[in-house]
Design an enzyme around this catalytic site. Sequence first.
Site, PDB file in Angstrom:
ATOM      1  N   ASP A 120       0.862  -1.166   0.000  1.00  0.00           N
ATOM      2  CA  ASP A 120       0.000   0.000   0.000  1.00  0.00           C
ATOM      3  C   ASP A 120       0.908   1.229   0.000  1.00  0.00           C
ATOM      4  O   ASP A 120       1.869   1.290   0.762  1.00  0.00           O
ATOM      5  CB  ASP A 120      -0.868  -0.012   1.265  1.00  0.00           C
ATOM      6  CG  ASP A 120      -2.274   0.475   1.018  1.00  0.00           C
ATOM      7  OD1 ASP A 120      -2.407   1.618   0.536  1.00  0.00           O
ATOM      8  OD2 ASP A 120      -3.223  -0.268   1.300  1.00  0.00           O
ATOM      9  N   ASP A 228      -3.018   4.704  -2.338  1.00  0.00           N
ATOM     10  CA  ASP A 228      -4.083   5.279  -1.521  1.00  0.00           C
ATOM     11  C   ASP A 228      -4.479   6.678  -2.010  1.00  0.00           C
ATOM     12  O   ASP A 228      -3.605   7.534  -2.202  1.00  0.00           O
ATOM     13  CB  ASP A 228      -3.563   5.368  -0.078  1.00  0.00           C
ATOM     14  CG  ASP A 228      -4.650   5.635   0.931  1.00  0.00           C
ATOM     15  OD1 ASP A 228      -5.535   4.789   1.092  1.00  0.00           O
ATOM     16  OD2 ASP A 228      -4.597   6.709   1.576  1.00  0.00           O
ATOM     17  N   GLU A 291      -6.222   4.041  -6.062  1.00  0.00           N
ATOM     18  CA  GLU A 291      -7.524   4.221  -5.393  1.00  0.00           C
ATOM     19  C   GLU A 291      -7.994   5.649  -5.661  1.00  0.00           C
ATOM     20  O   GLU A 291      -7.288   6.603  -5.337  1.00  0.00           O
ATOM     21  CB  GLU A 291      -7.388   3.982  -3.890  1.00  0.00           C
ATOM     22  CG  GLU A 291      -8.751   3.934  -3.211  1.00  0.00           C
ATOM     23  CD  GLU A 291      -8.771   4.453  -1.785  1.00  0.00           C
ATOM     24  OE1 GLU A 291      -9.686   4.093  -1.046  1.00  0.00           O
ATOM     25  OE2 GLU A 291      -7.868   5.230  -1.411  1.00  0.00           O
ATOM     26  N   HIS A 364     -11.195  -2.974   3.154  1.00  0.00           N
ATOM     27  CA  HIS A 364     -11.174  -2.638   4.586  1.00  0.00           C
ATOM     28  C   HIS A 364     -11.978  -1.388   4.921  1.00  0.00           C
ATOM     29  O   HIS A 364     -12.085  -1.020   6.080  1.00  0.00           O
ATOM     30  CB  HIS A 364      -9.717  -2.453   5.020  1.00  0.00           C
ATOM     31  CG  HIS A 364      -9.077  -1.287   4.314  1.00  0.00           C
ATOM     32  ND1 HIS A 364      -8.834  -1.267   2.951  1.00  0.00           N
ATOM     33  CD2 HIS A 364      -8.662  -0.088   4.768  1.00  0.00           C
ATOM     34  CE1 HIS A 364      -8.295  -0.114   2.619  1.00  0.00           C
ATOM     35  NE2 HIS A 364      -8.177   0.615   3.697  1.00  0.00           N
ATOM     36  N   ASP A 365     -12.517  -0.709   3.899  1.00  0.00           N
ATOM     37  CA  ASP A 365     -13.310   0.508   4.129  1.00  0.00           C
ATOM     38  C   ASP A 365     -14.805   0.284   3.923  1.00  0.00           C
ATOM     39  O   ASP A 365     -15.591   1.210   4.107  1.00  0.00           O
ATOM     40  CB  ASP A 365     -12.883   1.617   3.138  1.00  0.00           C
ATOM     41  CG  ASP A 365     -11.460   2.090   3.369  1.00  0.00           C
ATOM     42  OD1 ASP A 365     -10.963   1.986   4.504  1.00  0.00           O
ATOM     43  OD2 ASP A 365     -10.853   2.580   2.392  1.00  0.00           O
TER      44      ASP A 365
END
Length: 599
Positions: A120, A228, A291, A364-365
Amino acid sequence: MSTRTQQQDITAQRPGTGSGPGGTPAWWTDAVVYQIYPRSFADSDGDGIGDLGGIIAHLDHLQELGVDVVWLSPIYSSPQDDNGYDISDYQDIDPVFGTLEQFDELLGAVHARGMKLVMDLVVNHTSDEHPWFVESRSSPDSPKRDWYWWRAPRRGMEAGAPGAEPTNWQSAFSGSTWEYDEASGEYYLHLFSRKQPDLNWENPEVRQAVHAMMRWWLDRGVDGFRMDVINMISKDVAEDGHLHDGPPVDGTPWGDGSASFLCGPRIHEFLQEMHREVFAGRDAELITVGEMPGVTVEQAQLFTDPARAEVDMVFQFEHVGLDHGPGGKFDPEPLRLTDLKASLGRWQEGLEEVGWNSLYWNNHDQPRAVSRFGDDSPEHRVASATCLATLLHLHRGTPYVYQGEELGMTNAPFETIEDFRDIESVNHYRHAVAAGADPAGVLRGLRWSSRDNARTPVQWTAGANAGFTTGTPWIAVNPNHDEVNAETARAEPHSVFHHYRRLIELRHTEPVVALGDFTMLAPHHEQLYAFTRRLGDVELLVLANVSGEEVRTDLPEGWAGAELLIGNRPDGVVPGDEGLLRPWEARVHRRTRGAATQG
Ligand code: TEU
């Protein structure tokens, strides 16, 4: 890897399907990525927090599932204000997760199993405890002052006074995006928490430092990055440094500044520069996914066009916003299947000739898909989880599986606000209740949408703490682990786990799954999700009943009696009644057309 060879044979038929050398499809067109959220995956040292040792101990699970790539959510040094998305040292591992030596061991073990490892990359912001920010904050004359967004109070206002923030932008984690620094009388920008100051990408030194750090990880052997909120790195800043207010957000003193930082004016330039400085010459072996909240299909075409050399694919957010009500993610509305099909269908079409889709229901969100889009009751959990899986994995694009999704893990039964851990949930509760909202109503929204739903520990066994830890887990284990767990799922041939395994295998062995074109059928049907895929002579028909009621449909012409490639019912098709789809039934039929009938 014979499947790769098979794929190359058919590439000449479909230009524009990837960025590999000579127009061959890139390797990731038939790959499946598995996301690990290390904190919640497996704990090897009994401190209640997942770690690298826990990942190493469970690689068999991933190998059996058959995934090609493992993406790790952040494991770098971090104060853990946002569970590692606030990084204080990009080139070390947080002690809570392990050490660099252990990381190398993990990387070696992943590679030894024929999988790749993706890190990430969180470079829109750092932690406020990163030495860069500590230095930047130390004085307005610091050589690193300009590495972040420092601004004077709003014109004519006294520093620190209510409403004196430089803009009205609202943070993703509630409140203003500006934090007042008493020592200098200035504010710094943080689109997320106040412990996540935004880096100033306008400054070339910042970009060079990020590029160097990325090369360091690639040299260590990692195989790419999940970037991210990478479409937030370019801010719409006027020549005199001014940042603009956004339109007011109902019920808050804050405005929506997103137009000033989503896909800003220099975003393509920054990504192309990153590609040149970091990936050039070695990108064929790597995978990059950006993302990008708020990204449109048209923008995604530009970001993922191989000729532009930016990123391989993007995470778009359209389909996971369709059940957000007027009050946003914590004000949910029922999803209409026709909206979902219209959205995903448009993305399929938009990236058909140029670019590439990523495919996901979970991360995970996001709350757990089986609870959100399926039905997590004991009666329908397995059928609805496998139905959703079949749909996603039969679309064109690279599927992402989030840990526990392959087990059909559900949302958690959170009761009080004390059960939540996520900064977004906790801040939202505090702000909403302070503004006069009914606490019970706010909790209802959190139970539905909180990111903590995705972050409860992976359920490995029916035993104590689901086999996640021998200590006290940092967030409660879902009590349904007595039934929903990896051990039970592996032993049951028709489990969610084995269905995912078969879907992943299918992508490796059937080129049409990876590369076939996509045609949506029955767009106005509120229960039936149906489409075809075609590559050369081979055609697939995907039929899914996205509801708990029976659906009867007429098979499209020529499909009667076609081979059943995969289905989610142990008993196959109802004999003599192919048009009947039982609750949450999903099937994939296959046929080969004679050359004469090819259109
Ligand atoms: O998330 C970015 C993002 O915009 C949202 O999905 C966010 O999680 C939030 O729910 C908005 O409502 C990324 C990471 O995936 C997330 O975990 C981080 O908290 C965030 O960026 C900041 O780094």
